[in-house]
Design an enzyme around this catalytic site. Structure first.
Site, short mmCIF file in Angstrom:
data_model
loop_
_atom_site.label_atom_id
_atom_site.label_comp_id
_atom_site.label_asym_id
_atom_site.label_seq_id
_atom_site.Cartn_x
_atom_site.Cartn_y
_atom_site.Cartn_z
N ASP A 105 -3.37 -4.53 -5.49
CA ASP A 105 -2.18 -3.83 -5.00
C ASP A 105 -1.05 -4.79 -4.73
O ASP A 105 0.11 -4.50 -4.95
CB ASP A 105 -2.52 -3.04 -3.73
CG ASP A 105 -3.03 -3.94 -2.61
OD1 ASP A 105 -3.76 -4.90 -2.91
OD2 ASP A 105 -2.71 -3.69 -1.45
N ARG A 132 -0.40 -10.83 0.99
CA ARG A 132 -0.82 -10.62 2.37
C ARG A 132 -2.35 -10.59 2.47
O ARG A 132 -3.06 -10.86 1.50
CB ARG A 132 -0.21 -9.34 2.92
CG ARG A 132 -0.70 -8.05 2.29
CD ARG A 132 0.18 -6.87 2.71
NE ARG A 132 -0.30 -5.61 2.16
CZ ARG A 132 0.49 -4.58 1.93
NH1 ARG A 132 1.79 -4.64 2.19
NH2 ARG A 132 0.00 -3.45 1.44
N ASP A 133 -2.85 -10.23 3.62
CA ASP A 133 -4.30 -10.19 3.84
C ASP A 133 -4.87 -8.87 3.30
O ASP A 133 -5.42 -8.06 4.04
CB ASP A 133 -4.62 -10.38 5.32
CG ASP A 133 -3.95 -9.35 6.21
OD1 ASP A 133 -3.05 -8.62 5.72
OD2 ASP A 133 -4.31 -9.25 7.39
N GLU A 134 -4.74 -8.67 1.99
CA GLU A 134 -5.23 -7.46 1.33
C GLU A 134 -5.66 -7.82 -0.08
O GLU A 134 -6.82 -8.12 -0.30
CB GLU A 134 -4.14 -6.38 1.35
CG GLU A 134 -4.65 -5.01 0.96
CD GLU A 134 -3.71 -3.90 1.40
OE1 GLU A 134 -3.94 -2.76 1.02
OE2 GLU A 134 -2.74 -4.19 2.13
N ASP A 149 -3.29 2.89 -7.14
CA ASP A 149 -2.24 2.08 -7.74
C ASP A 149 -2.55 1.85 -9.22
O ASP A 149 -1.67 1.94 -10.08
CB ASP A 149 -2.14 0.73 -7.03
CG ASP A 149 -1.92 0.85 -5.53
OD1 ASP A 149 -2.61 1.68 -4.90
OD2 ASP A 149 -1.08 0.13 -4.98
N TRP A 162 -6.74 8.73 -6.11
CA TRP A 162 -7.35 7.41 -6.09
C TRP A 162 -8.68 7.47 -6.84
O TRP A 162 -8.88 6.76 -7.83
CB TRP A 162 -7.53 6.92 -4.65
CG TRP A 162 -6.32 6.23 -4.10
CD1 TRP A 162 -6.21 4.90 -3.80
CD2 TRP A 162 -5.04 6.80 -3.79
NE1 TRP A 162 -4.94 4.62 -3.34
CE2 TRP A 162 -4.21 5.76 -3.31
CE3 TRP A 162 -4.50 8.09 -3.86
CZ2 TRP A 162 -2.89 5.97 -2.93
CZ3 TRP A 162 -3.18 8.30 -3.48
CH2 TRP A 162 -2.40 7.25 -3.02
N GLU A 209 6.75 -2.43 -2.88
CA GLU A 209 5.81 -1.40 -2.42
C GLU A 209 6.54 -0.16 -1.93
O GLU A 209 6.09 0.97 -2.15
CB GLU A 209 4.95 -1.97 -1.29
CG GLU A 209 3.93 -1.01 -0.71
CD GLU A 209 3.06 -1.66 0.34
OE1 GLU A 209 1.97 -1.13 0.63
OE2 GLU A 209 3.47 -2.70 0.90
N HIS A 236 4.39 -5.19 -5.84
CA HIS A 236 3.47 -4.06 -5.72
C HIS A 236 3.81 -3.12 -6.88
O HIS A 236 4.80 -2.42 -6.83
CB HIS A 236 3.75 -3.36 -4.38
CG HIS A 236 2.55 -2.84 -3.69
ND1 HIS A 236 1.88 -3.55 -2.72
CD2 HIS A 236 1.89 -1.66 -3.79
CE1 HIS A 236 0.87 -2.83 -2.24
NE2 HIS A 236 0.86 -1.67 -2.89
#
Length: 779
Positions: free
Chosen positions: A380, A384-386, A393, A445, A658, A679
């Site tokens: 995605d 960052r912390d992802e 997506d 999703w 995003e 994103h």
């Protein structure tokens, strides 16, 4: 079940280092090894927080002439390997990211040129990677295991036809080196004072190294690599070196990208360089990292003092345009900093350009968003912390992705993990590989399990993906069917809905929020239709009959529950009308015409702005064009105030954001808890641009038959697009000069095409049916 591995004659000693790079690439080697090697791990007591990279080595002697040598390598973590001090392969972040308990990839390398007569050494460094590094949220380490480990097997064929196997076993040694810390989210610490010079060469003294621990794992999860590995691609030099109002020393590389920065420095032993990474600056022009949340995204480099030193990471990656440099010994000079991109080595597929520079920048941003987020899995966001493989997506963007790059192997691999991580009840987890504890079943999703396989078949014409994924497709549709209520509605569970749609509030009596269960019923129908299509291709008539009956019940329930007597939808939003029309939820004829009119009216109510989120946006312009609103589709595409595709472009974006307003008109930011500037989801408009500005469309799976039908509009005076389909390159170019339109079209051999040529006003198409060749038209 754990297996006992056979003991064989291990001739090897290997050590991995970061020395010279030799151009030995991962090969398309189809033979599968019989695993005789053992998993090995270090015997070190590890700090649970720091956990430095592990170094493994062993020496072997070769006295004979070699015909071929193939190395098979995988790891619990990420690995880099060397043979006699030369890098094995040009791939990074290997063995890649999969659902490791079920599918752990190994890579195969032809290392014949690297094996010499006499003493040889193999060296492998293993970092934490996704396997045991911090990934996801909460207690986010050790998702698949607590110990990093290595499995290495080299199979040698000698000139006389005899063979030997060299593999990891209890005779290897392990040690620590200069990579003292490595985490995907947080970065890497390299201390050159701790480097073990020449440790990957045969003559290195490893007497102080420790014996390895031999571990036992069930190797039934080992699978060959079928997708392109992550590699280095473009490089960027600084476009600006400057000091911010806060006194920070920054370097701007001009492009939001994913990868790392190679740094050259000369200083004293112990000098500490810290490099932080960021995508944007704040409104005052200062370094901004709040949107990275807990991710430190920092490289720490400690000098040895031994002349000019070069630093670059190994087991992490950063999403950035800017870096903040602290502790650098000397002046920041452009020649000492090089940014290099990392992404899966997908072949470029298409190009698109036109007379509008803003649209060209939008296409640039779409492609760069794909580059940055197609890093072994479709993430995605990369900063960052992802950095997770969000399924919604991926399905929203998939069709656009195929135009920019050849993603057949990339998604074939990932879809196998979609099926592997699918729950027993048929629900698909929100992210693949699943690190969110099997949370799943969200509409739009989980429908990734039907949408991407079918679209892959449409694009590449290979029904193998349908064969491979059919059981998964059925299981997801079965999940929805099993959770319908007595009224035939899939009104069950938690859903993301039209994620990040425009929410204007109700002060003017308007609302862009679409009911989540109304959306769910639409995707229930869509997935069922795709399952019907697939069953027809795979010649499963009983399933066709079964799911056609189900589809009728789904649509009947939808019309009864969500459509008013006047033809309006319960959720009077753009996304509601878009999904109803795109998925043929309404009866053909007047009902659809009215819905299209309501959609156009809704767009007008927002002053010709879109309000759609992740689920409505991919289809918005397609629906408008399908129902005769091409001018309105162009109006939305060219809108440059928030919310729109061109608003971020005018705000200086070099990738897709995003949120529609990640940076607000006053320069302030949206909610930093969720505000990525790389994103790709909203880049789904690229599909419409290729198919309608360039006019390149597939009339049959795999582009065996092609349609070229550009839509003239938006005050464009020229456009051109190319696409490398399975049969060759398609090219479509048009230009308006005065009242004359000219078109140049190339169609690959062994295909046919219907070419629709409009007049200069974009009206009165003439159609020509042609075979492969090059054609020119004027009107």
């Amino acid at each position: 079940m754990r297996t006992t591995l056979l003991k064989v004659f291990f001739l090897s000693i290997a050590i991995f280092g970061f020395a010279a790079v030799f151009a030995v690439k991962a090969q398309n080697i189809t033979t599968k090894p019989v695993w005789r090697a053992h998993w090995i791990e270090s015997n070190f007591e590890e700090d649970k927080t720091v956990r430095p990279a592990q170094y493994f080595r062993k020496v072997f002697t070769n006295k004979r002439k070699i015909k071929a040598a193939i190395a098979y390598i995988t790891a619990h973590g990420m690995y880099e390997a060397q043979l006699n001090g030369k890098r094995v392969g040009d791939a990074y972040l290997t063995p890649g990211w999969t659902s490791y308990k079920k599918r752990l990839q190994y890579q195969a390398y032809d290392v014949t040129p690297l094996v010499i007569k006499g003493e040889n050494s193999i060296g492998v460094t293993v970092g934490n990677g996704w396997y045991r590094g911090a990934i996801g949220w909460g207690d986010n380490t050790n998702r698949w295991g607590t110990k990093s480990g290595l499995l290495f097997q080299m199979e040698i064929t000698f000139s006389d036809g005899t063979k030997a196997t060299i593999g990891s076993d209890g005779t290897w040694k392990s040690g620590l080196g200069n990579i003292q810390y490595n985490e995907i989210y947080h970065g890497e610490t390299i201390d050159h004072r701790l480097a073990k010079k020449d440790w990957a060469l045969p003559g290195y003294d490893d007497s102080a190294w420790s014996a390895v621990k031999v571990a036992s794992y069930d190797n039934s999860n080992l699978v060959p690599t079928i997708n392109e590995p992550v590699k280095k691609h473009e490089t960027f030099k600084p476009v600006k070196i400057f000091t911010t109002p806060k006194g920070e020393k920054l370097i701007d590389f001009g492009q939001n990208m994913v990868g790392w920065v190679i740094v050259k420095a000369k200083g004293a032993a112990g000098d500490h360089i810290s490099i932080q990474h960021a995508e944007v600056l704040d409104k005052e022009g200062n370094f901004y990292t709040t949107n990275l949340r807990s991710a430190k995204a920092t490289a720490n480099y400690i000098l040895s003092g031994d002349g000019e030193e070069v630093f670059e990471p190994h087991f992490t990656f950063y999403g950035f345009r800017y870096i903040k440099v602290e502790g650098y010994p000397g002046e920041l000079l452009p020649e000492n900093f090089t940014a290099v991109t990392l992404y899966s080595d997908m072949a470029p597929a298409g190009t698109l350009s036109c007379s509008n520079p803003l649209l060209n920048q939008l296409q640039h941003n779409i492609a760069w968003g794909q580059r940055g987020n197609f890093l072994d899995v479709p993430t995605d966001c990369p900063q960052r912390d992802e950095r997770l493989g969000w399924t919604g997506d991926a399905q929203a963007f998939f069709r656009t992705a195929t135009f920019n790059f050849n993603v057949k192997n990339f998604f074939t691999k990932w879809l196998k993990d979609v099926a592997a991580d699918q729950r027993a009840d048929g629900a698909i987890p929100h992210v693949i590989p699943d690190v969110l504890n099997s949370d799943g079943g969200a509409t739009g999703w989980a429908d990734v399990s039907t949408i991407i396989p079918w679209q892959m078949y449409e694009v590449y014409g290979d029904k193998q993906v349908l064969i491979d994924q059919y059981a998964s497709m059925k299981a997801w549709v079965g999940y929805m069917e099993n959770h319908t209520n007595v009224n035939g509605l899939f009104a069950y569970g938690d859903h993301f809905g039209d994620w990040l749609s425009f929410k204007p509030g109700n002060d003017a009596g308007s609302d862009a929020i679409t009911d989540k269960y109304e959306i769910a019923q639409c995707f229930f129908a869509h997935s069922t239709q795709l399952l019907i299509n697939t069953a027809k291709v795979l010649n499963k008539p009983d399933d066709v009959t079964k799911y056609e009956s189900l589809l009728k019940r789904i649509k009947d329930a939808y019309n009864k529950e969500y459509v008013t007597g006047s033809g309006r939808l319960m959720s009077n939003t753009q996304t509601a009308y878009v999904l109803a029309l795109q998925f043929d939820m309404l009866p053909d004829g007047e009902a659809r015409i009215k819905a299209a009119q309501y959609l156009a009216g809704n767009i007008g109510k927002y002053n010709n702005h879109l309000t759609t989120g992740f689920l409505g946006t991919p289809y918005l312009c397609h629906v408008l064009s399908r129902f005769g609103y091409n001018d309105l589709a162009y109006t939305l595409l060219l809108q440059d105030t928030f919310p729109s595709w061109l608003y971020p472009v005018k705000m200086g974006a070099t990738t897709i954001w995003e949120r529609w307003d990640g940076i607000k008109p006053d320069g302030s930011f949206q909610n930093p808890e969720m505000n990525s500037f790389n994103h790709y989801a909203y880049g789904a408009i690229g599909d419409w641009m290729y198919q309608n500005i360039a006019g390149i469309q597939a009339a049959e799976p795999g582009y065996k038959k092609i349609v070229i039908k550009p839509i003239i509009g938006g005050k464009l005076t020229w456009a051109e697009g190319t696409y490398d389909c399975p049969f060759g390159k398609i090219s479509s170019k048009w230009k308006i000069t005065g009242n004359k339109l000219t078109m140049d079209v190339t169609i690959p051999q062994n295909t046919t095409a219907d070419i629709y040529v409009p007049d200069a006003a974009g009206k009165n198409y003439k159609m020509y049916t042609v075979k492969g060749g090059t054609y020119q038209y004027s009107r």
